[in-house]
Scaffold this active site. Sequence first.
Site, mmCIF file in Angstrom:
data_model
loop_
_atom_site.group_PDB
_atom_site.id
_atom_site.type_symbol
_atom_site.label_atom_id
_atom_site.label_comp_id
_atom_site.label_asym_id
_atom_site.label_seq_id
_atom_site.Cartn_x
_atom_site.Cartn_y
_atom_site.Cartn_z
ATOM 1 C CB THR A 5 14.315 47.619 -34.080
ATOM 2 O OG1 THR A 5 14.970 48.870 -34.269
ATOM 3 C CG2 THR A 5 15.314 46.561 -33.689
ATOM 4 C CB CYS B 281 20.831 54.067 -33.351
ATOM 5 S SG CYS B 281 19.369 54.344 -34.333
HETATM 6 N N1 PLP Z 1 15.121 51.254 -40.197
HETATM 7 C C1 PLP Z 1 15.504 52.509 -40.492
HETATM 8 C C2 PLP Z 1 15.855 52.854 -41.896
HETATM 9 C C3 PLP Z 1 15.566 53.476 -39.488
HETATM 10 O O1 PLP Z 1 15.952 54.720 -39.777
HETATM 11 C C4 PLP Z 1 15.231 53.105 -38.158
HETATM 12 C C5 PLP Z 1 15.355 54.075 -37.048
HETATM 13 O O2 PLP Z 1 16.139 54.994 -37.084
HETATM 14 C C6 PLP Z 1 14.821 51.776 -37.925
HETATM 15 C C7 PLP Z 1 14.775 50.884 -38.967
HETATM 16 C C8 PLP Z 1 14.419 51.333 -36.548
HETATM 17 O O3 PLP Z 1 13.135 51.805 -36.223
HETATM 18 P P1 PLP Z 1 12.707 51.921 -34.676
HETATM 19 O O4 PLP Z 1 13.374 53.143 -34.131
HETATM 20 O O5 PLP Z 1 11.223 52.039 -34.705
HETATM 21 O O6 PLP Z 1 13.158 50.673 -34.013
#
Ligand code: PLP
Length: 385
Positions: free
Chosen positions: A72, A327
């Site tokens: 993120t 999420c």
């Molecule tokens: N981008 C994608 C495609 C994801 O699947 C996710 C998490 O599910 C993220 C970004 C975010 O990653 P993080 O959980 O490390 O913040």
Amino acid sequence: MKKIYLDYSASTPVDRDVIDAMLPYYRENFGNPSSTHSTGQEAKAVVENSRNIIASCLGANPFEIIFTGSGTESNNLAIKGFADANKDKGNHIIISSIEHYSVLETALFLKSHGYTITILPVDSMGLIDPDDVKKSITDKTILLSIMHANNEIGTIQPTSEISQITKKHEICFHVDAVQSFGHIPFTVDMLGIDLLSISAHKLYGPKGSGALYIRKESVPFLLPLLHGGGQESGMRSSTHNVPGIVGLSKAAEIAKKKIHLETDHILKLRDKLINKILDTIENTMLNGHPTKRLPGNANISFAGIKSDVMLLSLDMKGIACSSGSACHSSTVEPSHVLQAIRLESDMAESSIRLSIGRDTTEKEIDYIIEILKDTSHRLRRMNKS
Ligand code: PLP
């Protein structure tokens, strides 16, 4: 009760070798890499060694890797940091309609601050048409952000074809590779991209550790999100999370070594799972692309069975999987991804994602197929009565 985890796209267990590699940096070698004494400098050397490993896994230079706190954060830094640093060149940003919320919401935030955002459509399998990218470029376009592989339906985008367009128009190309890094072999040159986000917990590393690749020749600087001590070439202040960084690089190293064998194993199980469900349970449908998809991803609709009811029934049988994005799994609304591929509402409301990983066994796949048969028959019978 036997527990089966089929939600590897949401998060993965940390590999034992990764934990072993991280542990010394919590107690024995706990120094701050910014300290000038030898304890600090030892920690700094470890961070730089991890940077070298990540760079070599991506086919990049070590000075092009910035450590962050998550996928993120990498996405936010890439998009906001690039937009802020290039305000004088234009205010138009292009993304796709199936991006992760960390890209989508960042783009919408920028929209509320005066940027123009184009959200590209995808086809019924989740693919972006490179011609749509071409058509959406204006003389104000500065950035294109497209994910490598989708977290819900697994579709893999034609990034190298798209990069020919961004190169020709001198537009920065950011790729969210959080789902693909460690699962599909690639280098940043193969994809032809300028910025790339990764996250450790999707490849058997720890949560709260990510990285951003920044191609030096096309992106000299990003405006930081975090201001402070000037770590990571001034682009990401914060005391380094040394164990997290070591965990990310160890996980990446293991993934690189295992990727071919592991992909064979996972593909075999995934295809068995998909084919058995489609062949033996009526009114089921595979979502996403049949071949251009992540090896571990099976996203399937069970017509007439609401996904939250299916998830609950499976959870009661000890099976962990998800619907839509993990999420946002508290919402019953079909996700923006399922809406973007224009699934009919019955199919969109009944889609579940089963994601297979390194530790999944054939026995587990056989078991889940039986459970899915029983559960879908039972829930459909209940719907009728
Ligand atoms: N981008 C994608 C495609 C994801 O699947 C996710 C998490 O599910 C993220 C970004 C975010 O990653 P993080 O959980 O490390 O913040």
